[in-house]
Design an enzyme around this catalytic site. Structure first.
Site, short mmCIF file in Angstrom:
data_model
loop_
_atom_site.label_atom_id
_atom_site.label_comp_id
_atom_site.label_asym_id
_atom_site.label_seq_id
_atom_site.Cartn_x
_atom_site.Cartn_y
_atom_site.Cartn_z
N GLY A 1 0.83 -1.20 0.00
CA GLY A 1 0.00 0.00 0.00
C GLY A 1 0.86 1.24 0.00
O GLY A 1 0.39 2.37 -0.07
N GLU B 1 7.39 4.81 8.27
CA GLU B 1 7.22 4.89 9.72
C GLU B 1 7.07 6.33 10.24
O GLU B 1 6.34 6.56 11.19
CB GLU B 1 8.42 4.26 10.47
CG GLU B 1 9.19 3.19 9.73
CD GLU B 1 8.44 1.90 9.53
OE1 GLU B 1 7.78 1.43 10.47
OE2 GLU B 1 8.51 1.36 8.41
#
Lengths: 174, 338, 744
Positions: C473, C711
């Site tokens: 994704g 992240e």
């Protein structure tokens, strides 16, 4: 009365006829088959996704007789005679539905797994006609979770298709 | 999920017979709760009797000036019905506070009444639960009970009824029409659901084979001063920690009549007529609202994690009564609480 | 239309978008095989103990049942740990293996596998399996295991233990007038990607298997399966073109893979196993962690000491480790730092990397404590952070390869309107709601991995770029296609990107934000090599107009190679291919991180996150009105997919701050809210405006200057929200999520 026997737990199949994306399909299935599993495992229409199988995520949203529902909680046998529209019936890569095109344009997804449900749900919401503001879109789309967190882009895509200008006053009043 | 057999009923009588004849049979309509529970193996019916083809899907005006809502009317159709939006906006709002648009499209009026608790232990067949398996025990009392009852609970069960719609129906004084092997009868809404007592397996006062055919609303009242205020762990698509249905009829400056019912706090939608009576004849004021809250919560009891719900309910009642008195009901899409 | 170069750096629409929006992207459970069987895993209902008896009699007689496997009747599996450690993301300890023996190590552990002719029959039979257990009392709360905490004896590969103390943090703290020390806790979380964990094993005959597994890197399940079941790697192919979200949970091989392959081999049939949503709570998770942060500062706000201690949950059988405390030694400049990291064993499944593992948890605590210090000092929280800005990595005493965090603070603050913040808590209000502004810093290491890729040009003019990484994704397909399109001056429509297949060049698992830099540079190298090949072929033509050209002096565009100084002199790609005598010319690129550079520089991404919340104080309801996340992460390859990555991280951060919590029943050892109705992830209604800024940052750690983005979006987001809640209410909630009860 339609009836089946279950003395040994073995079930007689029930005949079900559905119109799926405009095509009439008949199949004999046990009554335990959900609409979602019928679409995915037997019709190989895997656009409707299994995200929770409990009506808690919206990934399986399809239209049944024009209404958006969680197909994971629908027993296929109970929908005998119904018209089903899945994401595959909305549009194809070569001929995208305006919502599908807007989702691509606004990057309204990442992994794509909740996307068919989001799009079917948005199509249903637009047809229902109860959302005009961004706040109403958010509320009426809240049955479709997106773990990738594409919510703001999804709302933008839907707004574009609705042609709805954000109502600044309502937005500010929230 | 267990396998089961399937019967499609074509008349109410046929449906009742099918369930009476097979002790393992259950009615199914929208299925939004029952199919879920079957997947968890909490419900294990041997047969489902499909009642969705029965002619119970209309909203009709009653001679008394109220509305009779067929048991199969979907929640969304009910919420957006012109007459409901105009004359019973509290009911419309409560429905729209619950579940998701997709679930409301599938769930029916009768099924909403028959929703089962969201108690974590009830849903987990790997744990004891008196409601699921009478006599097995109630780990929620000393376990995880954040969402559990603060009113009317028993040693056997501290589960809550999860519906939003039913809270409004309780406040509005609806009547439930049922039909069973012994004929038809009506049940006042407050008597439909029951407290757990020593038989928590019984959610309501229906007998075996009885089917909800309609819910009747009395003549419209409280069209102006009302609210449904729902508090939960995220801003939509979550069950209520506490919800309040409040409705007021003003008589000049003072409160002529009030209705007050809570969701998420008890084994049934919790309407408190003593609290309602306390408001009668008073000027709408924080002190009157707080007093009403004190009455509702006079016997409230927490079980640890859910202790906060007592204070939350107290504050929510005052806020909701204030919204109702001001004629500024909570709009469900608006997440700022007025 | 989109033939506008360069694609890299622009908001190019996802190349896999049309497939995804039309429901034609196929995930692990969406491949079919003839006569495929369906499996269902039966979970243990206890958290600790032993299986006394499993009763299969009812289930065996159920319709359609083909086989039921338990620890008593399963085929032989290796006893020692080694084969199971063939997992790139393994952690120290003895890896879990399903159906190993009668021991139950955590609640929900699979104790039987039912295989039947249909999904419905498998599910039905699974509901008939019953078991008796010998039950032991489980420990599932890290606070109850505090006294048994220990420093991990074997560090996890790639996870640096805390650096040794520098200066004397304790003595400095004791001698300071301005100081604070608080405990923080983040509730255990579960990844809950929307796609269920699933494996479809296609029995190809002759012992060959094609496996479709939800994974963040096809090479990992392949290596694991070949090693555990002694399979010939030539006969095993893992194909997973699409992954429905993962966030770290699909890094390690899970029991669906093991069980589906076990069943397929035993029955010599194709098998599908899709776990239930409830079973998504029976594998990796973000571990419950107890943290204590102590800070001291001088009156000007200069930090004089930082101490950070974490006790993190792990399972009884593995020492899962993530970097929780190290951030506190490098985000701010401070001479006295003491960091300590311990584990405590619980009767739970092994935790796993979940989006920005360690940083999400540890930076939250540091940033909450910094906020507390700012209020203690009566200093603007942003000013405090600038005051202590680190110009080098204090842990390793290295300069940063690049660090534009200062620009992120400035641009973020400006966009957010930070200057309109009134300093006192509880001083801003609108209607019935208190208004709060919060800020936090985010940080994540910019990592790279060795990575290979392939580029191929065919006679039809199409370019293919391929490697065995995953697109979970993140936009990997798209950025690889962009790189390829730019290299050859092609419209992106004429480029095919391929990932998620073990037949493609070697790639590590996609995680840690290293995929863009590693795969991107590998594809770039492969394209460069292919250009050389193509030019070589073009030069070999009779009377080639490029006879003496080298790659530095030609341009690849419009389907031809042309002399840059004299574009009339050109050779079409087609003619060059013909000259090469091939329908398809292929080249490989092998990227390896620059070890020498890494010795000299520390590479990190940074962010400045600003949040505005509205709090109905009376009712305890918090709404996040808006968030601005300003990110410094090197070169941004695709502004659209990059922005989406940050949006996603921020949304998950909002979930961490306000919603997410897996709740164990302490006596039963079971997670009681293992479903998406009661484990709340943010819904549409919870998310308002999120604004993402990418500040310019030039980095030299790799040729493309890419640092990665998966992240950084989540780090700091929860702290910004929690800090805003304090500013709004004056209440400091040190245990996330901040639910209604905590604010009443």
């Amino acid at each position: 009365m339609a009836d089946t026997i279950s003395a040994s737990g073995a079930l007689d199949a029930v005949s079900v006829t559905l119109t799926v994306n405009g095509e009439t399909r008949s199949i004999d299935i046990p009554p335990t088959v959900t609409l979602l599993d019928l679409l995915r495992e037997r019709f190989h229409l895997t656009g409707a996704k299994k995200g929770c199988d409990q009506g808690q995520c919206g990934a399986c949203t399809v239209m049944v007789d024009g209404r958006r529902v969680n197909s994971c909680l629908q027993l296929a046998v109970m929908k005998d005679g119904a018209e089903i529209t899945t994401i595959e019936g909305l549009g194809t890569p070569d001929s995208l539905h305006p919502l599908q095109a807007a989702f691509v344009k606004h990057d309204a997804f990442q992994c794509g797994y909740c996307t068919p449900g989001q799009i079917c749900s948005a199509a249903g919401m637009i047809a229902e006609g109860h959302a005009t503001t961004a706040a109403e879109i958010r509320e009426l789309m809240s049955g479709n979770l997106c773990r990738c967190g594409a919510y703001t882009n999804i709302v933008e895509a839907i707004e574009e298709v609705m042609g709805a200008e954000r109502a600044p006053k309502l937005e500010a009043a929230e | 999920m267990m396998n089961f057999s399937y019967t499609r009923a074509t008349s109410v009588g046929e449906a009742i017979q099918a369930v009476v004849q097979d002790p393992q049979a259950r009615f199914i309509a929208g299925g939004t709760n029952l199919v879920d529970l079957m997947k968890y193996n909490v419900e294990r019916p041997g047969r489902l009797v499909d009642i969705t083809r029965l002619p119970l899907d209309r909203i009709e005006e009653t001679p008394g000036g109220g509305l009779k809502i067929g048991a199969l009317v979907p929640n969304s159709d009910l919420a957006y019905d012109e007459r409901i939006e105009r004359d019973y906006p509290l009911l419309s709002s409560a429905i729209l506070a619950g579940a998701s648009a997709q679930l409301r499209n599938a769930a029916t009026t009768g099924g909403n009444l028959l929703q089962r608790t969201r108690c974590y232990y009830f849903y987990d067949v790997g744990t004891p639960c008196n409601k699921r398996e009478p006599g097995s025990g109630c780990p929620a009392r000393t376990g995880v009970n954040r969402i559990h009852a603060i009113l009317g609970a028993s040693d056997a069960c501290i589960a809550t009824h999860p519906s939003d719609m039913c809270v409004a129906l309780a406040a509005l004084g609806a009547t439930v029409h049922v039909e069973g092997p012994d004929g038809e009868r009506t049940i006042p809404f407050s008597d439909f659901h029951r407290l757990p007592g020593s038989e928590p397996e019984k959610d309501n006062t229906l007998s075996r084979g009885e089917i909800v055919t309609a819910v009747e609303l009395p003549k419209p009242r409280f069209g102006k001063n009302h609210t449904y205020l729902k508090l939960r762990d995220r801003l939509s698509y979550a069950f209520a920690l506490v919800s309040v249905a409040a409705a007021i009829e003003l008589d000049g400056d003072v409160i002529g009549e009030a209705r007050l019912a809570l969701g998420g706090v008890a084994h049934k939608p919790w309407r408190d007529e003593a609290a309602e009576a306390s408001l009668k004849g008073k000027l709408p004021s924080s002190s009157a609202f707080e007093e009403a809250g004190d009455i509702v919560l006079r016997n409230a009891k927490g079980h640890g994690h859910n202790d906060f719900k007592i204070e939350l309910a107290r504050r929510a009642i005052a806020r909701a009564l204030g919204q109702a008195a001001a004629g500024t009901p909570q709009v469900q899409a608006n997440k700022s609480i007025n | 239309m989109s033939n506008v170069h360069p694609y890299v750096g622009r908001a190019t629409p996802r190349v896999d978008g049309p497939l995804k929006v039309s429901g034609l992207a196929t995930y692990a459970a969406e491949f079919f095989a003839e006569d495929m069987l369906y499996a269902a895993a039966v979970p243990a209902t206890i958290a600790k103990g032993r299986i006394k008896r499993i009763d299969l009699s009812a289930a065996k007689g159920a319709p359609g049942v083909v086989e039921i496997l338990t620890h008593e009747n399963r085929p032989e599996i290796p006893e020692d740990d080694a084969p199971y450690l063939n997992d790139m993301v393994a952690v120290p300890g003895s890896p879990f293996r399903p159906l190993r023996n009668d021991k139950v190590l955590y609640s929900g552990q699979a104790i039987a596998l039912v295989i039947a002719d249909s999904h419905e029959n498998a599910r039905h039979a699974a509901s008939l399996v019953t078991a008796e257990f010998e039950v032991e009392t489980p420990t599932v709360d890290v606070a109850d295991a505090r006294s048994t905490a220990y420093e991990p004896p074997v560090p996890r590969d790639g996870i640096p233990p805390p650096p040794p103390p520098r200066g004397d943090a304790e003595a400095t703290f004791k001698g300071s007038e301005i100081r604070l020390k608080h405990d923080y806790r983040v509730a255990p979380e579960h990844h809950n990607p929307m796609e269920l964990q699933a494996t479809t094993v296609v029995w190809e005959g002759g012992g060959a298997l094609t496996i479709h597994n939800k994974t963040q890197g096809v090479i990992n399940p392949k290596n694991y399966i070949c090693s555990v079941f002694s399979l010939d790697p030539e006969k095993v192919r893992v194909v997973s073109p699409f992954v429905g979200g993962a966030f770290g949970m699909a890094l390690r091989p899970h029991y669906d893979l093991f069980l589906a392959v076990l069943a397929a081999i035993k029955l010599e049939r194709s098998v599908r196993l899709v776990l239930t949503r409830g079973q998504m709570w029976t594998m990796g998770w973000r571990p419950d962690t107890l943290q204590t942060v102590a800070l001291s500062a001088d009156a000007d706000g200069k930090l004089t000491s930082v101490s950070h201690h974490a006790i993190q949950a792990t399972s009884q059988f593995e020492d899962y480790q993530e970097p929780i405390v190290n951030w506190s030694g490098l985000i701010y400049d401070c001479p006295n730092v003491s960091l300590k990291y311990e584990l405590a064993k619980l009767d739970v499944s092994t935790p796993s990397d979940m989006r920005a593992p360690g940083a999400t948890t540890g930076v939250y605590a540091l940033e909450a404590a910094m906020d507390e210090l700012a209020y203690e000092l009566k200093m603007d929280p942003l000013e405090l952070r600038l005051k202590n800005y680190a110009e080098k990595d204090g842990n390793d005493d290295k300069p940063f390869s690049s660090k534009e965090l200062r620009a992120a603070y400035e641009q973020g603050a400006k966009r957010f309107g930070w200057s309109e913040r009134s300093p006192e808590p509880r001083s801003m209000k609108e209607g019935k709601e208190l208004v709060g502004y919060g800020v936090a810093t985010g940080c994540w290491e910019a990592m790279m991995q060795p990575h290979s890729a392939r580029a191929a040009l065919s006679a039809d003019g199409r370019l293919e770029v391929a490697c065995g990484t995953a697109d979970i994704g993140t936009g990997t397909y798209t950025i690889l296609a962009q790189i390829g399109a730019d290299a050859f001056g092609l419209p992106i429509e004429e480029v095919t990107a391929k990932v998620g297949d073990t037949s493609l060049p070697m790639a590590p698992v996609e995680g840690g934000s290293w995929a863009a830099a590693s795969a991107g540079n590998a594809v770039q190298l492969a394209c460069a090599a292919l250009k050389e090949e193509l030019l070589k072929a073009a030069r070999g033509l009779d009377d080639s107009p490029l006879a003496n050209a080298d790659v530095a002096h030609v341009t690849f565009a419009d389907g031809k190679i042309a002399l840059t100084s004299d574009p009339e002199k050109s050779v079409s790609y087609a003619d060059a291919l013909k000259a090469a005598g091939s329908e398809r010319l292929e080249a490989k690129g092998d990227f390896a991180p620059d070890g020498e550079f890494a010795e000299k520089y520390a590479s990190y991404t940074h962010s400045a996150v600003f949040a505005e919340v509205r709090v109905d104080e009376e009712l305890g309801v918090v709404r996040v009105e808006r968030i601005v996340s300003a990110v410094a992460a090197g070169k941004i390859l695709n502004l659209a997919t990059a922005r989406s990555q940050i949006l996603g991280g921020v949304v998950m951060g909002v979930g961490m701050a306000l919603h997410e919590e897996s709740v164990w029943d302490k006596s039963l050892g079971r997670i009681m809210n293992a479903n998406l109705g009661e484990y709340h992830v943010p819904a549409h209604a919870d998310i308002h405006d999120i604004d993402v800024i990418f500040v310019d940052e030039e980095d030299k750690a790799n040729p493309m200057g890419v640092k990665g983005l998966g992240e950084i979006g989540i780090v700091g987001a929860a702290a910004a929200v929690a800090n805003a809640v304090f500013h709004a209410t004056g209440k400091r909630i040190r245990e996330l999520p901040i639910t209604i009860d905590k604010l009443l």
